[in-house]
Design a protein around this motif. Structure first.
Motif, PDB file in Angstrom:
ATOM      1  N   PRO A  12      55.094  55.856  -0.726  1.00  0.00           N
ATOM      2  CA  PRO A  12      54.938  56.229  -2.509  1.00  0.00           C
ATOM      3  C   PRO A  12      53.426  55.976  -2.733  1.00  0.00           C
ATOM      4  CG  PRO A  12      56.447  54.209  -1.943  1.00  0.00           C
ATOM      5  CD  PRO A  12      56.424  54.902  -0.863  1.00  0.00           C
ATOM      6  N   ARG A  13      52.750  56.077  -3.958  1.00  0.00           N
ATOM      7  CA  ARG A  13      51.406  56.321  -4.106  1.00  0.00           C
ATOM      8  C   ARG A  13      50.587  54.975  -4.533  1.00  0.00           C
ATOM      9  NH1 ARG A  13      50.134  62.710  -5.173  1.00  0.00           N
ATOM     10  NH2 ARG A  13      50.743  63.639  -2.985  1.00  0.00           N
ATOM     11  N   GLY A  14      51.876  54.254  -4.484  1.00  0.00           N
ATOM     12  CA  GLY A  14      51.589  52.998  -5.447  1.00  0.00           C
ATOM     13  C   GLY A  14      51.562  53.429  -6.854  1.00  0.00           C
ATOM     14  N   LYS A  15      50.362  52.256  -7.876  1.00  0.00           N
ATOM     15  CA  LYS A  15      51.070  52.456  -9.595  1.00  0.00           C
ATOM     16  C   LYS A  15      50.392  53.813  -9.909  1.00  0.00           C
ATOM     17  CE  LYS A  15      48.867  48.456 -10.916  1.00  0.00           C
ATOM     18  NZ  LYS A  15      48.170  47.353 -11.378  1.00  0.00           N
ATOM     19  N   ARG A  17      48.595  56.237 -12.143  1.00  0.00           N
ATOM     20  CA  ARG A  17      47.115  56.422 -12.681  1.00  0.00           C
ATOM     21  C   ARG A  17      47.291  55.980 -14.236  1.00  0.00           C
ATOM     22  NH1 ARG A  17      42.820  60.362 -11.053  1.00  0.00           N
ATOM     23  NH2 ARG A  17      42.493  59.327 -12.450  1.00  0.00           N
TER      24      ARG A  17
END
Ligand SMILES: [Zn+2]
Length: 76
Positions: A12-15, A17
């Motif tokens: 997963p790429r985090g939160k 944007r």
């Protein structure tokens, strides 16, 4: 229908944007970031112009309500 593998593969790429919150400059009608003090486009004081605009809008609303009341009294 499942997404293609290339869209779901990998960690997963985090939160997600979130785009910056923008508002219109009252001096030049360009978008500026909401915390901006002075417009980078025209140099106007953004928050002061926004307050001035809100005051004028409120005065216009009061005037419209007043006219509406006068028109209602004329119909009686
Ligand atoms: Zn401006």
């Amino acid at each position: 229908m499942p997404l293609p593998k290339s869209k779901t593969a990998g960690p997963p790429r985090g939160k997600p944007r979130v785009p910056p919150k923008l508002e219109l400059c009252g001096g030049c009608r360009q978008f500026v970031q909401s915390e901006t003090n002075f417009c980078p486009w025209c140099g106007a004081e953004v928050q002061a112009l926004a307050r001035e605009y809100a005051e004028k809008l409120e005065a216009a609303r009061r005037t419209a309500l007043h006219i509406e009341r006068l028109l209602r009294e004329l119909r009686r």
